[in-house]
Design a protein around this motif. Structure first.
Motif, short mmCIF file in Angstrom:
data_model
loop_
_atom_site.label_atom_id
_atom_site.label_comp_id
_atom_site.label_asym_id
_atom_site.label_seq_id
_atom_site.Cartn_x
_atom_site.Cartn_y
_atom_site.Cartn_z
N LEU A 33 95.16 31.61 29.54
CA LEU A 33 94.47 32.57 28.68
C LEU A 33 95.06 32.44 27.28
O LEU A 33 96.29 32.44 27.12
N ILE A 34 94.19 32.34 26.29
CA ILE A 34 94.62 32.16 24.91
C ILE A 34 94.15 33.34 24.08
O ILE A 34 92.96 33.68 24.10
N ALA A 35 95.07 33.95 23.35
CA ALA A 35 94.74 35.04 22.44
C ALA A 35 95.09 34.59 21.02
O ALA A 35 96.27 34.40 20.70
N ALA A 36 94.08 34.41 20.19
CA ALA A 36 94.28 33.91 18.83
C ALA A 36 94.30 35.09 17.86
O ALA A 36 93.26 35.69 17.60
N GLU A 37 95.48 35.41 17.34
CA GLU A 37 95.59 36.51 16.36
C GLU A 37 95.17 36.07 14.98
O GLU A 37 94.55 36.84 14.24
N LEU A 78 89.44 35.35 22.29
CA LEU A 78 90.11 34.94 23.51
C LEU A 78 89.44 33.68 24.07
O LEU A 78 88.25 33.47 23.87
N THR A 79 90.22 32.88 24.77
CA THR A 79 89.70 31.72 25.48
C THR A 79 90.35 31.68 26.86
O THR A 79 91.56 31.92 26.98
N TYR A 132 100.15 31.62 30.83
CA TYR A 132 99.99 30.67 31.93
C TYR A 132 100.14 31.45 33.24
O TYR A 132 101.18 32.05 33.49
N ILE A 133 99.11 31.44 34.08
CA ILE A 133 99.08 32.27 35.28
C ILE A 133 98.93 31.40 36.52
O ILE A 133 97.96 30.64 36.65
#
Length: 326
Positions: free
Chosen positions: A84-88, A114-115, A139-140
Motif C-alpha cells: 500500500l502506497i500513500a503519497a503525501e 493511494l495505490t 508491506y503486508i
C-alpha cells in the motif's frame, strides 16, 4: 539520467517483460534495475537520492521515503507481500506509473493519493519530479499473524488500484506513518493494532464485506482476563506483541483488542504501559535504586523516555513522585 531517454523507458514498462523495440541495451539495463525476483522493499534508482526510514512488526513493515533531489528516478517492486502506497507529496513534470492489471498512468499530480499493489503483482515506473516526493510504503504479509482469521485475509483475491483516495484508509496510513517516524517511543501493541485496522480497511475497499464477522458484544471471559493480566505482569518490562496476548486468549488479534478494551477499559498497549508505570512506582519507593536503574528495569531504553511516559500517565516526573513519598 537524460530526459530524452524517457520514451524508450516507457517501452520498458511492458507488463510481459523489459524488451523494448529490439533495444537489447535498454532491456538489459531495466532487468538490472528491476529484476523479476521478489524484493522485500520498493527499489528506487538511483538509490542515493532517497532518504528511507522503516519499522517492522509481526507480518508488517512500514517505510517512509523522501526524495532529496530533483533528479529523475525509477522505481519497481514485486514480492509475495501486499504493498500500500500513500503519497503525501507527489508532483512530476513527466513520468509514468504501472501496476500489473491496470492501464498505465501519466498523472502529473498524485498528492494525497493511494495505490494498492496485491502480492505478486508488478509495480514500476519513472518520474521527473516537480516537487520532492514524500511517500510511505506499507508491506503486508497476506499470511501474517495480525490478519483477523475471520477475514480469511490470505484467501482474498485483492484487486489492484492506482491513484485513488479513501478517507478512512488515508487516516489509518497517516497514523502508521507517525508510528514509523517515532518507532522508538511508540508502544509496539499500538502499531500492531493499527496494522489490524489497516487489513480491515483493505478488505472493505476491496468490496469483500461479506467476509466480516459480527463484532463480539461481550468482553473477555474471566479465565482470559486472568491469563492475560498475569502474563503482562510477568513480562511487564518486555515488548509484548499483540499476537502473543491474543493467542493466550485464543482469539484473533482483532477480536482480542475489542474484547480486551471492553473488559479492562483500555486498549492492550495502554494497559501494558500503565502496568509498567505502576511497577515503577513500587520501585521508586526503594531509595537505593536510581531513577535510571528503575527505567531500565521496567523496560525503557533510557531515563528520558521513562520520564516522558511517567509524566504522561501521572502528571509528574519520577523524581517529583519520589520526593512526595517522604
Amino acid at each position: 539520467m537524460p530526459i530524452e531517454a524517457r520514451p524508450t523507458y516507457r517501452q520498458r514498462l511492458e507488463p510481459n517483460g523489459y524488451q523494448a523495440s529490439g533495444d537489447r541495451t535498454m532491456a538489459s539495463s531495466a532487468e538490472s534495475t528491476f529484476p523479476t525476483l521478489p524484493r522485500l522493499l520498493v527499489n528506487i534508482s538511483p538509490p542515493e537520492i532517497a532518504k528511507r526510514r522503516s519499522a517492522a512488526w509481526s507480518g508488517f513493515r512500514g517505510e517512509t521515503v523522501q526524495i532529496m533531489q530533483h533528479t529523475p528516478f525509477e522505481y519497481g517492486f514485486r514480492a509475495p507481500w501486499h504493498l500500500l502506497i500513500a503519497a503525501e507529496v507527489a508532483e512530476r513534470y513527466d513520468g509514468e506509473s504501472f501496476v500489473e492489471g491496470l492501464p498505465r498512468s501519466t498523472l502529473r499530480d498524485f498528492t494525497h493519493k493511494l495505490t494498492f499493489v496485491p502480492a505478486g503483482h508488478d509495480f514500476r515506473g519513472w518520474q521527473r519530479p516537480r516537487a520532492l516526493t514524500h511517500t510511505t510504503y506499507f508491506y503486508i504479509d497476506p499470511h501474517g499473524p495480525l490478519a483477523d482469521s475471520a477475514l480469511r485475509f490470505e484467501e482474498i483475491e485483492f484487486k489492484p488500484r492506482l491513484f485513488f483516495y479513501d478517507r478512512d484508509l488515508w487516516q489509518t496510513a497517516l497514523k502508521l506513518k507517525s508510528v514509523i517516524e517515532n518507532a522508538d517511543t511508540v508502544h509496539r501493541q499500538y502499531a500492531e493494532a493499527l496494522g489490524i485496522v489497516l487489513t480491515h480497511e483493505l478488505v472493505r475497499i476491496n468490496g469483500d464485506t461479506g467476509l466480516h464477522e459480527p463484532a463480539s458484544r461481550g468482553g473477555l471471559a474471566a479465565w482470559q482476563q486472568k491469563r492475560v493480566a498475569a502474563y503482562v505482569e510477568e513480562h511487564v518490562a518486555d515488548d509484548i506483541p499483540l499476537a502473543t496476548l491474543a493467542e493466550l486468549a485464543q482469539l484473533s488479534p482483532y477480536h482480542f483488542s475489542r474484547s480486551f478494551k471492553r473488559s479492562f477499559g483500555l486498549p492492550p498497549h495502554r494497559y501494558h504501559a500503565t502496568r509498567r508505570i505502576e511497577r515503577a512506582k513500587q520501585l521508586l519507593a526503594i531509595r537505593e535504586r536510581s531513577v535510571t536503574a528503575i527505567a531500565l528495569e521496567v523496560g525503557f531504553s533510557d531515563t528520558s523516555t521513562f520520564t516522558s511516559a511517567f509524566h504522561r500517565l501521572t502528571g509528574e516526573t519520577p523524581s517529583y513522585y519520589r520526593r512526595r513519598l517522604d
